[in-house]
Design an enzyme around this catalytic site. Sequence first.
Site, PDB file in Angstrom:
ATOM      1  N   GLU A 178     -54.477  49.411  -0.817  1.00 32.84           N
ATOM      2  CA  GLU A 178     -53.504  48.600  -0.085  1.00 32.84           C
ATOM      3  C   GLU A 178     -53.538  48.924   1.409  1.00 32.84           C
ATOM      4  O   GLU A 178     -53.391  50.086   1.806  1.00 32.84           O
ATOM      5  CB  GLU A 178     -52.095  48.855  -0.639  1.00 32.84           C
ATOM      6  CG  GLU A 178     -51.052  47.955   0.000  1.00 32.84           C
ATOM      7  CD  GLU A 178     -49.657  48.158  -0.584  1.00 32.84           C
ATOM      8  OE1 GLU A 178     -49.531  48.455  -1.782  1.00 32.84           O
ATOM      9  OE2 GLU A 178     -48.697  48.019   0.182  1.00 32.84           O
ATOM     10  N   LYS A 204     -41.470  52.178  -5.307  1.00 34.72           N
ATOM     11  CA  LYS A 204     -42.890  51.772  -5.284  1.00 34.72           C
ATOM     12  C   LYS A 204     -43.524  52.270  -3.992  1.00 34.72           C
ATOM     13  O   LYS A 204     -44.652  52.753  -3.975  1.00 34.72           O
ATOM     14  CB  LYS A 204     -42.992  50.248  -5.412  1.00 34.72           C
ATOM     15  CG  LYS A 204     -44.403  49.718  -5.579  1.00 34.72           C
ATOM     16  CD  LYS A 204     -45.089  49.437  -4.273  1.00 34.72           C
ATOM     17  CE  LYS A 204     -46.463  48.822  -4.512  1.00 34.72           C
ATOM     18  NZ  LYS A 204     -47.231  48.673  -3.271  1.00 34.72           N
ATOM     19  N   ASP A 213     -53.701  62.480 -13.080  1.00 37.04           N
ATOM     20  CA  ASP A 213     -53.287  61.324 -13.866  1.00 37.04           C
ATOM     21  C   ASP A 213     -52.073  60.653 -13.207  1.00 37.04           C
ATOM     22  O   ASP A 213     -50.934  61.100 -13.377  1.00 37.04           O
ATOM     23  CB  ASP A 213     -52.952  61.819 -15.282  1.00 37.04           C
ATOM     24  CG  ASP A 213     -52.557  60.710 -16.236  1.00 37.04           C
ATOM     25  OD1 ASP A 213     -52.269  59.588 -15.768  1.00 37.04           O
ATOM     26  OD2 ASP A 213     -52.529  60.962 -17.449  1.00 37.04           O
ATOM     27  N   HIS A 259     -48.520  45.012   8.405  1.00 34.49           N
ATOM     28  CA  HIS A 259     -49.236  44.621   7.201  1.00 34.49           C
ATOM     29  C   HIS A 259     -50.267  43.539   7.496  1.00 34.49           C
ATOM     30  O   HIS A 259     -51.397  43.595   7.074  1.00 34.49           O
ATOM     31  CB  HIS A 259     -48.218  44.045   6.220  1.00 34.49           C
ATOM     32  CG  HIS A 259     -48.189  44.767   4.932  1.00 34.49           C
ATOM     33  ND1 HIS A 259     -47.542  45.957   4.774  1.00 34.49           N
ATOM     34  CD2 HIS A 259     -48.749  44.476   3.746  1.00 34.49           C
ATOM     35  CE1 HIS A 259     -47.691  46.354   3.545  1.00 34.49           C
ATOM     36  NE2 HIS A 259     -48.419  45.480   2.885  1.00 34.49           N
TER      37      HIS A 259
HETATM   38  C1  MEV Z   1     -45.286  47.971  -0.087  1.00 37.27           C
HETATM   39  O1  MEV Z   1     -46.402  48.410  -0.791  1.00 37.27           O
HETATM   40  C2  MEV Z   1     -44.185  48.979  -0.155  1.00 37.27           C
HETATM   41  C3  MEV Z   1     -42.855  48.574   0.468  1.00 37.27           C
HETATM   42  O2  MEV Z   1     -42.410  47.338  -0.101  1.00 37.27           O
HETATM   43  C4  MEV Z   1     -41.865  49.657   0.144  1.00 37.27           C
HETATM   44  C5  MEV Z   1     -40.446  49.356   0.517  1.00 37.27           C
HETATM   45  O3  MEV Z   1     -40.057  48.184   0.543  1.00 37.27           O
HETATM   46  O4  MEV Z   1     -39.704  50.341   0.738  1.00 37.27           O
HETATM   47  C6  MEV Z   1     -42.980  48.348   1.945  1.00 37.27           C
END
Ligand code: MEV
Length: 450
Positions: free
Chosen positions: A96, A292, A308, A405
């Site tokens: 990513e 995430k 893992d 991004h």
């Molecule tokens: C993207 O991979 C992760 C984010 O969405 C985490 C977040 O929103 O805190 C930017």
Amino acid sequence: MKRKNGKQAMATRERIKKGFSKLLKEEKLKLIANYFENPGEVINLLKSYWHPDSKQQQLFDEFSENTITNFYIPYGISPNVTINGKDYIVPMVIEESSVVAAASAAAKFWGERGGFHAEVIDVRKVGQVHFGWGGDKGKLLELFPEIEKRLLADTDAMTEKMRKRGGGILGMRLIDYSTQIPDYYQIRVEFNTGDAMGANFINSALEQFGHSLQDFFAERNDLHEELRKVEIIMTILSNNTPDCRVKVWVECPVEQLDGIDEHLSGAEYAKKFKKAVDIAHIDVDRATTHNKGIYNGIDAVVIATGNDFRAVEAAGHTFASRNGRYESLSNVTLENGIFHFELEVPMALGTVGGLTSLHPLAKKTLELLGNPTAKELMMIAATMGLANNFSAVRSLTTKGIQAGHMKMHLNNILNQLNANEEDKKKAREYFKDKTVSFAGVEQYLDSLKK
Ligand code: MEV
């Protein structure tokens, strides 16, 4: 590359269904390539990702079944990570865009404010013997001290090496689940596996426990014949590792957050940042995304070290639900003008055994990290989780994440559209102050052609 349709594809599908695993690698490759309209091209593409050294390739082939090629994921570096006063160069394996850049930016920011602080809370892991026994539960409780002795004696040789390294079996207890599932009980065993992730060690010990438990009852002539039988339902480690846990934090006076948001003072910004993290404590939709972002950093290190990541994530998400609701794994406190941002996560990692020593790049990662102990690696991986979490929340609460991004994403779009180097350069310049979208980039490249 287009897939074939109709009868030809059906015929290939039938051949793949039957005995695929028994074919030679080249045969598997051919069969899969046959699925496409241009099998020759597909074979060349898949083979172009083989390691040029056939011995090295064989190593990868043997990691997993039915391997026909390798799937590349970028191996990047976060160069300036200070944890407990020690500097690390941290490899991160992730596809990513922006994750490595985000982690590195946070590491630089906090490096100038005392770095990251970390401590391992505990390293206990759990294994379970799930069994059925038809007797009286009082009798089972009475026998349990004897059972425990027998299980430990029967695994004595197996655990000797681990004990010498300071690990081994820490204890066990009987859990009565018979009111929920008739006759079902569990022996819950705690282990310390030292610098190994320990899955094989734990599972081997548990399987032996299963056999020993059956032998124990089979040899009890004082019991009715029916009660000399134990059903071993399964024996397996638990990936729930709340007691194999690490804490990492950063802190600074709120004034040191001045300048993050051009419209807010450091003190005001700290409150906004805290609010964003607090939201992930009360709202499950936000918590999932927030966590995430934490695992963007953690997984990238876990993968780079051959550990893992599914186990690490599963444990983390269970831990995030420990209060009966899925919540943020990180937390902010603001007391006496100090901004304190902390992450506590379970993390079962190894720095010896398994893929850590087999995968040539995992081995190199560990060397680059200074051959850390498992505890040190827990701190490093958690740090990258907090670093990514900080950067994500910082972007979200200031300029938004799309700016950073999309800049990285622009490269992917340009590659997807087969732009040449000169056009890529022009596009990067053109989109510097514009919103990036696939259609927009496509249009811009078309305009260059005209
Ligand atoms: C993207 O991979 C992760 C984010 O969405 C985490 C977040 O929103 O805190 C930017």
